[in-house]
Design a protein around this motif. Structure first.
Motif, PDB file in Angstrom:
ATOM      1  N   PRO A 272       0.798  -1.237   0.000  1.00  0.00           N
ATOM      2  CA  PRO A 272       0.000   0.000   0.000  1.00  0.00           C
ATOM      3  C   PRO A 272       0.824   1.277   0.000  1.00  0.00           C
ATOM      4  N   HIS A 273       2.064   1.203   0.505  1.00  0.00           N
ATOM      5  CA  HIS A 273       2.909   2.398   0.594  1.00  0.00           C
ATOM      6  C   HIS A 273       3.796   2.585  -0.623  1.00  0.00           C
ATOM      7  N   MET A 274       3.757   1.643  -1.575  1.00  0.00           N
ATOM      8  CA  MET A 274       4.696   1.658  -2.691  1.00  0.00           C
ATOM      9  C   MET A 274       3.991   2.107  -3.969  1.00  0.00           C
ATOM     10  N   SER A 275       4.567   3.043  -4.688  1.00  0.00           N
ATOM     11  CA  SER A 275       3.961   3.557  -5.919  1.00  0.00           C
ATOM     12  C   SER A 275       3.936   2.487  -7.002  1.00  0.00           C
ATOM     13  N   VAL A 276       3.166   2.766  -8.052  1.00  0.00           N
ATOM     14  CA  VAL A 276       3.087   1.855  -9.187  1.00  0.00           C
ATOM     15  C   VAL A 276       4.470   1.586  -9.767  1.00  0.00           C
ATOM     16  N   ALA A 277       5.247   2.652  -9.981  1.00  0.00           N
ATOM     17  CA  ALA A 277       6.570   2.502 -10.584  1.00  0.00           C
ATOM     18  C   ALA A 277       7.496   1.664  -9.704  1.00  0.00           C
ATOM     19  N   ARG A 278       7.485   1.930  -8.394  1.00  0.00           N
ATOM     20  CA  ARG A 278       8.353   1.174  -7.492  1.00  0.00           C
ATOM     21  C   ARG A 278       7.919  -0.285  -7.412  1.00  0.00           C
ATOM     22  N   THR A 279       6.616  -0.513  -7.465  1.00  0.00           N
ATOM     23  CA  THR A 279       6.107  -1.891  -7.421  1.00  0.00           C
ATOM     24  C   THR A 279       6.555  -2.674  -8.641  1.00  0.00           C
ATOM     25  N   ILE A 280       6.385  -2.094  -9.814  1.00  0.00           N
ATOM     26  CA  ILE A 280       6.765  -2.788 -11.045  1.00  0.00           C
ATOM     27  C   ILE A 280       8.270  -3.045 -11.088  1.00  0.00           C
ATOM     28  N   GLY A 281       9.057  -2.111 -10.553  1.00  0.00           N
ATOM     29  CA  GLY A 281      10.498  -2.260 -10.586  1.00  0.00           C
ATOM     30  C   GLY A 281      11.091  -3.014  -9.416  1.00  0.00           C
ATOM     31  N   TYR A 282      10.264  -3.477  -8.482  1.00  0.00           N
ATOM     32  CA  TYR A 282      10.775  -4.106  -7.262  1.00  0.00           C
ATOM     33  C   TYR A 282      11.651  -5.323  -7.553  1.00  0.00           C
ATOM     34  N   GLY A 283      11.157  -6.223  -8.402  1.00  0.00           N
ATOM     35  CA  GLY A 283      11.927  -7.425  -8.691  1.00  0.00           C
ATOM     36  C   GLY A 283      13.257  -7.127  -9.364  1.00  0.00           C
ATOM     37  N   LEU A 284      13.293  -6.052 -10.114  1.00  0.00           N
ATOM     38  CA  LEU A 284      14.531  -5.670 -10.796  1.00  0.00           C
ATOM     39  C   LEU A 284      15.555  -5.127  -9.806  1.00  0.00           C
TER      40      LEU A 284
END
Length: 371
Positions: free
Chosen positions: A96-108
């Protein structure tokens, strides 16, 4: 949607997979092959083993026997991050605290990519999934369909060879779900990713999958293209789950003849598929039955019954017809008054015949059962 780069999935093989939770066996020697780039749906009611099979492929459940191979490589004991697979969960699992961009890039970022490279891949995912301009938003600021696409973007960003989908559309309303189905299928085809999709929704599996695998009690009941399973279910369990929820008792006569009501002509069944002479059941879908005029002939089975009641679900009437002690539902163009005698026809292609092996099992509710 069109991919910006060419990707390609790998073939997947599950060989004799055994999984148990404590002393309770869940999967019983399941074997399954998935071609590179193929979309396979695992379909079945709660408790049939479909989610356990998916999680075993993902590496979240360790099998007690058998093995899993991806592209010919044995990954049975590999950790999830080394399997070349990515998973989209039913709950989406968005922070919930993580933006769309950070979420998509998390695994990277976990894989050690530098910021510039992560930003470029995230932008590609945003374009691919029609999420442009939403990179700074939090999950609470997104619609259900947008959250689903963010979860998918996080999975696709790591460039997986295998995409595992655990009922990712079950939390969407019906209108949104219909559109997302087609988007996801088009995306999978464009990217060429091998996909395995767990669902309890019959229509979803029929629309999306190249091949459907129906599980029953931790075993594969039948596998094949949607149209093959629809037209030629292997047993009553499969027929019922694929919508043939009407059941009527009858007798099979010598020579593969199926007898409906007395006085009506018997139907000659396919000898290769007909049950042996003796008690049997016919299963058929409500929309495939027909109300016949007196004297009207039909290449199929004919039963005489009485209308119990009629309802209007929209677009057609649905009549409940009593045949002896049994009751079935049949679509009709007009309302039929209760108590009216009718001739119920089941065309040969819609009549799925199986031996009567005892009490009728519990009905499946493929559209609403979770698990």
């Amino acid at each position: 949607m069109e991919a910006q780069r060419t990707r390609r999935g790998v073939p997947l093989a599950v060989e004799g997979l055994e999984v148990a939770y404590g002393r309770d066996p869940v999967l019983h020697g399941v074997s399954l092959s998935v071609e590179a780039g193929e979309f396979v749906a695992l379909l079945g009611p709660s408790g049939c083993g479909k989610t356990t099979l998916l999680r075993a492929v993902a590496g979240f459940v360790q099998p007690s026997g058998g093995r899993v191979l991806a592209g010919g490589r044995d990954i049975t004991r590999e950790p999830p991050e080394r399997r070349g697979a990515a998973m989209v969960f039913q709950s989406y699992a968005l922070w919930p605290h993580m933006s769309v961009a950070r979420t998509i890039g998390y695994g990277l970022s976990v894989r050690g990519w530098d910021r510039a490279r992560i930003a470029a891949r995230v932008e590609e995912m945003l374009r691919l999934l029609r999420l442009e301009g939403l990179g700074a938003r939090l999950p609470a600021q997104l619609s259900g369909g947008q959250r689903q696409r963010v979860a998918l973007g996080r999975a696709l960003a790591v460039d997986p060879e295998i995409l595992l989908l655990d009922e990712p559309m079950s939390n969407l309303d019906a209108r949104v779900r219909e559109g997302v189905r087609h988007e996801l299928r088009a995306l999978q085809q464009a990217l060429g990713i091998t996909a395995i999709h767990v669902t309890h929704d019959r229509e979803e599996a029929m629309i999306m999958a190249d091949r459907i695998v129906i599980l029953e009690g931790g075993r594969i009941a039948q596998a094949g293209p949607p149209e093959e399973l629809w037209a030629r279910p292997a047993n009553a369990y499969v027929a019922d789950f694929l919508g043939a929820t009407n059941r009527l008792s009858l007798r099979m006569l010598p020579g593969a003849l199926a007898q409906g009501s007395e006085g009506e002509a018997p139907m000659r069944a396919d000898p290769a598929r007909a049950p042996p002479a003796g008690p049997a059941r016919v299963l058929f879908r409500p929309e495939e039955g027909r109300i016949l005029a007196e004297g009207e002939s039909l290449h199929g089975l004919v039963f005489r019954g009485t209308v119990a009641h009629s309802a209007y679900p929209g677009g057609r009437w649905r009549a409940a017809i009593r045949v002896g002690a049994e009751e079935v539902l049949v679509d009709a163009p007009d309302r039929i008054a209760p108590g009216q005698p009718v001739r119920l026809g089941i065309p040969a292609a819609a009549a799925h015949l199986f031996a009567d092996t005892g009490p009728t099992p519990a009905r499946h509710t493929a559209e609403t059962t979770a698990g």
